[in-house]
Design a protein around this motif. Structure first.
Motif, PDB file in Angstrom:
ATOM      1  N   PRO A 102       6.273   8.028  13.947  1.00 56.94           N
ATOM      2  CA  PRO A 102       4.856   7.640  13.930  1.00 56.94           C
ATOM      3  C   PRO A 102       3.939   8.822  13.646  1.00 56.94           C
ATOM      4  CG  PRO A 102       5.675   7.748  16.183  1.00 56.94           C
ATOM      5  CD  PRO A 102       6.860   7.947  15.293  1.00 56.94           C
ATOM      6  N   THR A 103       3.055   8.627  12.680  1.00 57.67           N
ATOM      7  CA  THR A 103       2.075   9.631  12.276  1.00 57.67           C
ATOM      8  C   THR A 103       0.695   8.997  12.357  1.00 57.67           C
ATOM      9  OG1 THR A 103       3.676  10.680  10.814  1.00 57.67           O
ATOM     10  CG2 THR A 103       1.364  11.166  10.409  1.00 57.67           C
ATOM     11  N   ALA A 104      -0.275   9.736  12.876  1.00 58.04           N
ATOM     12  CA  ALA A 104      -1.585   9.128  13.112  1.00 58.04           C
ATOM     13  C   ALA A 104      -2.703  10.142  12.975  1.00 58.04           C
ATOM     14  CB  ALA A 104      -1.627   8.508  14.507  1.00 58.04           C
ATOM     15  N   GLU A 105      -3.931   9.615  12.884  1.00 55.63           N
ATOM     16  CA  GLU A 105      -5.138  10.425  12.987  1.00 55.63           C
ATOM     17  C   GLU A 105      -5.619  10.344  14.431  1.00 55.63           C
ATOM     18  OE1 GLU A 105      -9.749  10.635  11.310  1.00 55.63           O
ATOM     19  OE2 GLU A 105      -8.286   9.323  10.345  1.00 55.63           O
ATOM     20  N   LEU A 106      -5.842  11.497  15.041  1.00 53.05           N
ATOM     21  CA  LEU A 106      -6.222  11.552  16.451  1.00 53.05           C
ATOM     22  C   LEU A 106      -7.597  12.191  16.631  1.00 53.05           C
ATOM     23  CD1 LEU A 106      -2.933  12.852  18.155  1.00 53.05           C
ATOM     24  CD2 LEU A 106      -3.595  10.485  17.664  1.00 53.05           C
ATOM     25  N   THR A 107      -8.249  11.785  17.686  1.00 50.23           N
ATOM     26  CA  THR A 107      -9.440  12.468  18.160  1.00 50.23           C
ATOM     27  C   THR A 107      -9.165  12.969  19.568  1.00 50.23           C
ATOM     28  OG1 THR A 107     -10.956  11.126  16.833  1.00 50.23           O
ATOM     29  CG2 THR A 107     -11.877  12.233  18.764  1.00 50.23           C
ATOM     30  N   LEU A 108      -9.344  14.279  19.748  1.00 49.60           N
ATOM     31  CA  LEU A 108      -9.145  14.883  21.064  1.00 49.60           C
ATOM     32  C   LEU A 108     -10.484  14.947  21.776  1.00 49.60           C
ATOM     33  CD1 LEU A 108      -6.779  17.851  20.063  1.00 49.60           C
ATOM     34  CD2 LEU A 108      -6.214  15.463  20.569  1.00 49.60           C
ATOM     35  N   ASN A 109     -10.503  14.444  23.008  1.00 49.80           N
ATOM     36  CA  ASN A 109     -11.761  14.366  23.761  1.00 49.80           C
ATOM     37  C   ASN A 109     -11.549  14.913  25.172  1.00 49.80           C
ATOM     38  OD1 ASN A 109     -14.433  13.735  24.392  1.00 49.80           O
ATOM     39  ND2 ASN A 109     -13.909  11.666  25.059  1.00 49.80           N
ATOM     40  N   GLY A 110     -11.436  16.251  25.243  1.00 50.51           N
ATOM     41  CA  GLY A 110     -11.251  16.871  26.544  1.00 50.51           C
ATOM     42  C   GLY A 110      -9.810  16.949  26.990  1.00 50.51           C
ATOM     43  N   LEU A 111      -8.872  17.097  26.040  1.00 54.76           N
ATOM     44  CA  LEU A 111      -7.454  17.177  26.376  1.00 54.76           C
ATOM     45  C   LEU A 111      -7.156  18.548  27.007  1.00 54.76           C
ATOM     46  CD1 LEU A 111      -4.579  15.957  26.167  1.00 54.76           C
ATOM     47  CD2 LEU A 111      -4.391  17.099  23.938  1.00 54.76           C
ATOM     48  N   PRO A 112      -6.645  18.589  28.236  1.00 59.43           N
ATOM     49  CA  PRO A 112      -6.325  19.873  28.880  1.00 59.43           C
ATOM     50  C   PRO A 112      -5.285  20.644  28.068  1.00 59.43           C
ATOM     51  CG  PRO A 112      -6.321  18.096  30.488  1.00 59.43           C
ATOM     52  CD  PRO A 112      -6.404  17.442  29.147  1.00 59.43           C
ATOM     53  N   ALA A 113      -5.470  21.971  27.994  1.00 59.70           N
ATOM     54  CA  ALA A 113      -4.586  22.796  27.180  1.00 59.70           C
ATOM     55  C   ALA A 113      -4.319  24.133  27.857  1.00 59.70           C
ATOM     56  CB  ALA A 113      -5.199  23.029  25.796  1.00 59.70           C
ATOM     57  N   LEU A 114      -3.154  24.685  27.592  1.00 57.91           N
ATOM     58  CA  LEU A 114      -2.762  25.996  28.106  1.00 57.91           C
ATOM     59  C   LEU A 114      -2.828  26.994  26.966  1.00 57.91           C
ATOM     60  CD1 LEU A 114      -1.481  27.847  30.316  1.00 57.91           C
ATOM     61  CD2 LEU A 114       0.758  27.106  29.442  1.00 57.91           C
ATOM     62  N   LEU A 115      -3.618  28.055  27.131  1.00 52.79           N
ATOM     63  CA  LEU A 115      -3.750  29.087  26.105  1.00 52.79           C
ATOM     64  C   LEU A 115      -2.464  29.909  26.037  1.00 52.79           C
ATOM     65  CD1 LEU A 115      -5.475  30.699  24.056  1.00 52.79           C
ATOM     66  CD2 LEU A 115      -6.268  32.095  25.984  1.00 52.79           C
ATOM     67  N   LEU A 116      -1.840  29.931  24.852  1.00 56.55           N
ATOM     68  CA  LEU A 116      -0.623  30.711  24.652  1.00 56.55           C
ATOM     69  C   LEU A 116      -0.912  32.063  24.010  1.00 56.55           C
ATOM     70  CD1 LEU A 116       1.908  28.022  23.339  1.00 56.55           C
ATOM     71  CD2 LEU A 116       1.603  28.845  25.683  1.00 56.55           C
ATOM     72  N   ALA A 117      -1.845  32.087  23.048  1.00 52.77           N
ATOM     73  CA  ALA A 117      -2.153  33.329  22.340  1.00 52.77           C
ATOM     74  C   ALA A 117      -3.512  33.222  21.683  1.00 52.77           C
ATOM     75  CB  ALA A 117      -1.084  33.629  21.299  1.00 52.77           C
ATOM     76  N   GLU A 118      -4.293  34.302  21.755  1.00 49.00           N
ATOM     77  CA  GLU A 118      -5.599  34.307  21.098  1.00 49.00           C
ATOM     78  C   GLU A 118      -5.441  34.342  19.580  1.00 49.00           C
ATOM     79  OE1 GLU A 118      -8.061  37.435  22.512  1.00 49.00           O
ATOM     80  OE2 GLU A 118      -8.523  36.442  24.424  1.00 49.00           O
ATOM     81  N   ARG A 119      -4.469  35.106  19.105  1.00 47.76           N
ATOM     82  CA  ARG A 119      -4.209  35.186  17.665  1.00 47.76           C
ATOM     83  C   ARG A 119      -3.235  34.065  17.301  1.00 47.76           C
ATOM     84  NH1 ARG A 119      -1.385  39.379  16.405  1.00 47.76           N
ATOM     85  NH2 ARG A 119      -2.104  39.600  14.252  1.00 47.76           N
TER      86      ARG A 119
END
Length: 394
Positions: A102-119
């Motif tokens: 399944p492939t889709a177009e998504l809209t992210l609205n405040g999805l929590p995320a963990l920062l892995l790398a600034e670069r």
């Protein structure tokens, strides 16, 4: 740690990639529409924005690039299994093939995320190298599947009073499929070993892994799609019938030149990489050394005694001449970069075939190396920019 690439590969098998936006579906640049914002209340980073083309939306975790505090950074997200409003599926994509994914177009609205790398781009490159390897292995497996089916079908189908596998013209077609299949398998294996060996083999430049991961992906994908199309012809009308499953193999294979960067995009990336420092010299030297037996697949040194193989002198000469042409073509390839990239991929495959035959001395392996140098090396032609402009003028 040799287990690192393996662990990362297994980890990625449970992951999807939300890397493509409406602005650009083929490069990882700052044009991404996804932004990351750290919440004042709880300090959690949340993602907002549109992801126009998202593969494997049923995955559990994903890597995401998003703008964050002036950088394009890399994040890890856990996708909610129940709807909570943080991920909105705008629509499922109606694709040519691979409909089981399944492939889709998504809209992210405040999805929590963990920062892995600034670069983000620099740190996502190892993942891209692994997924391009996956793409190459998939290409080789698709072509092998069709090759084996074609060989089996030719044993039972008759024409002109003979089974197809006894007709000279059809034997040539089957030999071409077999040769191309072997070439892609060995080329993909070599790339896998390169990615594993680059940190433990000092003589293997990092330029080699960076360039050949893109080159191998482009080459295996293009060869597979074109060869499967030819392979379907060997089944006659059955190759065009849906109930045989053969058209589905072709449709699914058509994603290979697109996924993880189109051929033109990766060709441009390859040319930029080859222009840096000693990259071109490093890659061409590796291909030559691989073919000459100075190293085995993946750049590992061979410690045994190498016996001469006179039958490989002709393909070795043809490859050497071809590499000289490639070196000249690199001087001016702004308009012919795709051909040059495919040519480098063909040369890499030739070197892998010759190297393998050099150590096995098997008649079939030697024949495959000789046939590839006759049929698989891409003609290198200079393109006049004026012709490009004139043909596009309306």
């Amino acid at each position: 740690d040799a287990s690192g690439p393996l662990f990362f590969s297994l980890f990625l098998s449970f992951m999807g990639e939300k890397l493509q936006t409406r602005d650009t579906d083929d490069t990882l640049t700052s044009s991404t529409q996804t932004t990351a914002v750290r919440s004042v209340e709880d300090g959690v980073i949340r993602l907002y924005g549109n992801k126009f083309y998202t593969s494997a939306i049923d995955c559990q975790v994903a890597l995401v690039l998003a703008k964050f505090e002036g950088h394009l950074s890399l994040f890890l997200v856990h996708l909610p299994q129940d709807y909570d409003g943080t991920v909105q599926i705008e629509k499922l994509k109606d694709k040519l093939g691979t409909k089981q994914l399944p492939t889709a177009e998504l809209t992210l609205n405040g999805l929590p995320a963990l920062l892995l790398a600034e670069r983000g781009i620099a740190n996502i490159i190892p993942m891209l190298q692994v997924t391009r390897l996956y793409n190459s292995i998939s290409a080789a497996s698709y072509l092998r599947h069709v090759t084996v089916l074609a060989q089996d079908y030719a044993k039972s189908r008759t024409a002109f009073g003979h089974t197809l596998n006894n007709l000279p013209l059809h034997r040539t077609s089957l030999a071409k499929l077999e040769t191309f299949s072997r070439a892609l398998i060995l080329q993909s294996i070599d790339l896998a070993l390169i990615l594993n060996a680059k940190e433990e083999t000092p003589s293997l430049s990092s330029n080699v892994s960076r360039v050949l991961s893109a080159v191998t992906k482009v080459h295996t994908a293009q060869v597979t799609v074109n060869s499967i199309r030819e392979g379907l012809e060997s089944f006659g009308g059955a190759g065009y019938m849906e109930d045989t499953g053969l058209p589905g193999l072709f449709r699914d294979a058509c994603v290979l030149p697109v996924w993880e960067g189109t051929s033109d995009v990766l060709s441009a990336e390859t040319l930029r990489a080859l222009m840096r420092g000693s990259s071109a010299a490093d890659v061409l030297r590796y291909v030559r050394e691989l073919a000459m037996g100075w190293c085995v697949l993946g750049g590992y040194q061979y410690s045994g005694e190498l016996l001469p193989c006179d039958e490989l002198e002709t393909p070795m000469f043809e490859l050497d001449q071809y590499l000289n042409e490639l070196e000249l073509a690199l001087d001016d390839c702004q308009y012919s970069g795709r051909t040059v990239t495919l040519g480098l991929g063909a040369a890499h495959a030739a070197a892998a075939l010759i190297s393998f035959a050099r150590y096995t001395h098997d008649t079939s392996d030697v024949a495959a190396a000789r046939l590839w140098c006759k049929l698989g090396l891409v003609p290198l032609k200079n393109i006049d920019p004026a012709d490009i402009s004139d043909v596009l003028s309306l």
